[in-house]
Design a protein around this motif. Structure first.
Motif: not given
Length: 442
Positions: A219-220, A154-157, A439-440, A146-149
């Motif tokens: 993300v939601v 997080s970067v994308t959306f 996230l950074g 789950v870390v990867i996804f």
């Protein structure tokens, strides 16, 4: 200081005010042990049910009802809502209920959790289907993906920025997932002796795909729930309520979907036959214990997990959750469900290392910290983070040495975070990010 939560079961579970319910009074060691036991029992009881044969409506067969078991999990989560309102009523009767804890002052409604509950329902159901095809320990280890996804989404959306140590940690997790999957194929587990290699690979793929849905859920929740001050037990309970309601309706529809699979499953001819599941449970005390253990363990696991994060720290919770994987693996080996695989051990170490480095519990020992993207806290921040924000930070130093070689782990980033710096009579200001572990800085 920011607290965090590590674990794929909980997304917003620990994102609550430090003064909000529950108010754990038990010793930290008891809470840690309770979380370890109930978390292990949850996965093991689900797998035990999958492996149990019982008389159904038509014939004697394995309990192949993953969606029915997922409904049981949501029932366990729903019980947390009852605990929340009973606790509120008890505190109100004693005159100890704070304005923040009083549901009358909440500015959010239960429908806020419908969309996250739908994601949770899809992810959990998919994981339980995958668990019927693979071993319990592989199932537990693959959930670390789950870390990867979450990092990518997080970067994308959410337009977050990942530092080099984030990407390196994600690569370790990816490598660990690949090694664990390879080890599962090389060593023919006794638990999967009746399953073909293709079936095992499909099960592993379903577990990994479920982690993508879990990442979407995070993300939601960040987008729609991030600005609300939601008590943790209430969040768990309402997601359980909506998850159980929606899945119960779906179970009715699944009964009328025909399913005849070549591997011999779904003998009743229905995609999910809840009637057959209840008949099997009534004919087997083992299933009664297993299903009951699943429901009760998820309820207590949520409570103990929230309490561990409040009384100790989220880093301790991550360590306990990692130990849970070892317990599940050890138990499976002891009872003969699986055979030992050295590759599985290597993959587990890689998975844990990636998570630990991602959480900054340990830092990469080589290279300049600034190159990796680590940010050193100032002296003022360090002073502000000691005992002022969370005076109950592991009073007995439980698992302190395991969490960090230099003492207590820095709690900056995790799947969910909240800011505890504003506690002067007002509602806690949540400046953290629910997906902060990946996230950074923006």
């Amino acid at each position: 200081m920011l607290r965090s939560l590590v674990g794929s079961e909980m997304c917003i579970r620990d994102r609550c005010s430090p003064t909000a319910l529950p108010r754990p009074s038990a010793p930290p060691r008891f809470l840690a042990f309770g979380m370890l036991v109930t978390g292990s029992v949850n996965t093991l009881s689900t797998k035990w049910a999958d492996k149990t044969d019982s008389q159904g409506r038509q014939e004697y067969h394995e309990f192949d009802h993953p969606f029915f078991q997922a409904a049981g999990m949501f029932l366990g989560e729903l019980s947390c809502l009852m605990v929340f309102y009973v606790s509120v009523a008890n505190l109100r009767r004693k005159g100890e209920l704070t304005a923040e804890e009083d549901p009358k002052n909440h500015k959010w409604g239960p429908t806020l959790f419908v969309l996250p509950a739908c994601c949770d329902m899809c992810g959990t159901s998919l994981m339980y289907v995958g668990l019927t095809m693979t071993s319990a320990s592989i199932f537990q280890m693959l959930r670390g993906s789950v870390v990867i996804f979450t990092g990518i989404l997080s970067v994308t959306f959410l337009k977050r920025k990942l530092m080099r140590f984030h990407w390196a940690s994600m690569f370790l997790v990816l490598l660990g997932v690949a090694v664990v999957g390879l080890g599962d194929l090389i060593v023919k587990n006794s638990s999967s002796s009746s399953k073909s290699t293709g079936t095992q690979m499909l099960g592993n793929g379903m577990v990994i795909a479920a982690q993508m849905i879990t990442a979407i859920q995070m993300v939601v929740e960040e987008k729609f729930i991030g600005g609300h001050n939601v008590p943790a037990l209430a969040a768990v309970g309402w997601e359980g309520f909506w998850g159980l309601t929606i899945l119960s309706c779906a179970l009715v529809g699944m009964y009328f979907i025909p399913a005849h699979l070549p591997d011999g499953s779904h003998q009743s001819g229905h995609f999910e036959d809840s009637w057959d599941a209840m008949v099997q449970i009534s004919n087997s005390w083992k299933l009664v214990v297993a299903i009951g253990g699943n429901i009760l363990s998820i309820a207590f696991f949520n409570y103990f997990g929230i309490s561990v994060t409040k009384v100790m720290s989220a880093s301790h919770r991550m360590v306990i959750d990692s130990v849970r994987t070892i317990v599940i693996w050890g138990f499976s080996l002891a009872v003969g469900w699986e055979k030992f695989s050295p590759l599985q051990l290597v993959g587990f170490v890689l998975l844990i290392s990636g998570t630990v480095f991602y959480q900054e519990i340990w830092k990469f020992p080589f290279g300049e910290p600034s190159w990796w993207g680590y940010s050193e806290p100032s002296d003022h921040q360090l002073l502000d983070g000691v005992d002022k924000d969370d005076g109950l930070e592991d009073p007995e130093d439980v698992l302190g040495s395991a969490a960090s070689p230099h003492g207590k782990a820095p709690q900056k980033k995790s799947f969910t975070t909240f800011d505890e710096t504003s506690q002067t009579g007002e509602k806690c200001a949540h400046r953290g990010s629910m997906t902060g572990s990946f996230l950074g800085n923006k």
